[in-house]
Design a protein around this motif. Structure first.
Motif, short mmCIF file in Angstrom:
data_model
loop_
_atom_site.label_atom_id
_atom_site.label_comp_id
_atom_site.label_asym_id
_atom_site.label_seq_id
_atom_site.Cartn_x
_atom_site.Cartn_y
_atom_site.Cartn_z
N TYR A 140 42.88 37.19 40.35
CA TYR A 140 43.92 38.08 39.81
C TYR A 140 43.33 39.02 38.77
O TYR A 140 43.65 40.22 38.74
N LYS A 141 42.44 38.50 37.90
CA LYS A 141 41.86 39.35 36.86
C LYS A 141 40.97 40.43 37.47
O LYS A 141 40.93 41.57 36.99
N SER A 144 43.27 43.11 38.73
CA SER A 144 44.11 43.77 37.73
C SER A 144 43.31 44.47 36.64
O SER A 144 43.76 45.47 36.07
N THR A 145 42.11 43.97 36.32
CA THR A 145 41.32 44.56 35.24
C THR A 145 39.92 44.96 35.65
O THR A 145 39.24 45.68 34.92
N GLU A 196 41.29 53.06 38.95
CA GLU A 196 42.23 52.52 39.92
C GLU A 196 41.71 52.70 41.33
O GLU A 196 41.98 51.87 42.21
N LEU A 226 49.15 39.79 44.47
CA LEU A 226 48.15 40.83 44.71
C LEU A 226 48.71 41.95 45.57
O LEU A 226 48.46 43.13 45.32
N LEU A 229 50.97 43.98 43.45
CA LEU A 229 50.18 44.70 42.45
C LEU A 229 49.56 45.96 43.03
O LEU A 229 49.54 47.01 42.39
#
Length: 241
Positions: A140-141, A144-145, A196, A226, A229
């Protein structure tokens, strides 16, 4: 005196493996056939001399009851029962360093393990779900990051295969907080910016290669998160799936 002949082993139900419920022999055979059908398999297995070089070079063998030689031997003998046991136990102790490539016969036990792991994940084996449970947050990290692990994530229960140092970090987080710059505590997103577009490309790679399908077998909730997201990011980039 009447002597009773033992029944073939196929009629017996073996005990649970590593605490996981046993499955019929036919299911074990199906999983092994899936391993053997992988296009890489024939290039990873040529037969074992039992020289022990792979074990001597293996760092995992120093700390666990693990042997890359047993992996190669079980596959070469087509020992379906043992291969299934290894898929529920041994393959998760491999560090994937591929030191075993020193094999003079050209075997690649680490490569065989890679295939076995993928089959275990794709089939939702309980051992795969347990072994990868701690990595859901990392995945997930990443999405997302753009980063992987921060000190707060290094908890003993989440990463038992990382050794005792993980416990040392988690038990002394206050010390690490004072020693490390504050911007590295929770995430490195303040240290560098991940575009992005890069995250979208990573997502599309996972999507087209089947990695997302593997994630769905292990953690459907994470797969759903995910997907949600990335939906907005894909729309912003003008990409339709």
């Amino acid at each position: 005196m009447t002597v009773t002949q033992p029944m073939p082993s196929v009629y017996f139900k073996s005990p649970d493996v590593a605490g996981y419920p046993d499955v019929p022999f036919e299911e074990k055979q199906r999983l092994f056939d899936e391993v053997k059908s992988d296009i890489r398999y024939k290039d990873y297995l040529y037969g074992c001399y039992e020289c022990g070089i792979c074990v001597a070079a293996c760092p995992s063998a120093r700390f666990y009851d693990f042997s890359p030689r047993r992996i190669a031997q079980a596959s070469a003998r087509e020992d379906v029962e043992l291969v299934y046991q290894q898929m529920q136990e041994d393959i998760w102790e491999c560090s994937q360093c591929f030191s075993c490539l020193r094999c003079p016969r050209g075997n690649n036990p680490g490569g065989i393990i890679t295939i076995m792991r993928e089959v275990a994940v794709n089939n939702g084996l309980a051992s795969a779900k347990e072994a990868l449970a701690g990595y859901s947050r990392i995945i997930y990290k990443i999405m997302s990051t753009g980063t992987q692990v921060s000190p707060d994530m290094l908890q003993r229960d989440a990463f038992p295969d990382w050794g005792p140092e993980t416990g040392d970090v988690s038990e002394n987080l206050d010390l690490w907080r004072r020693a490390l710059p504050s911007e590295t505590l929770h995430t490195t997103s303040t240290g560098w910016e991940v575009s992005e577009r890069t995250l979208v490309e990573l997502y599309l790679i996972w999507l087209t290669t089947g990695a997302l399908d593997m994630i769905a077998e292990i953690d459907r909730s994470l797969h759903s998160i995910l997907s949600e997201l990335m939906e907005e990011l894909l729309e912003d980039e003008g990409i339709e799936i």
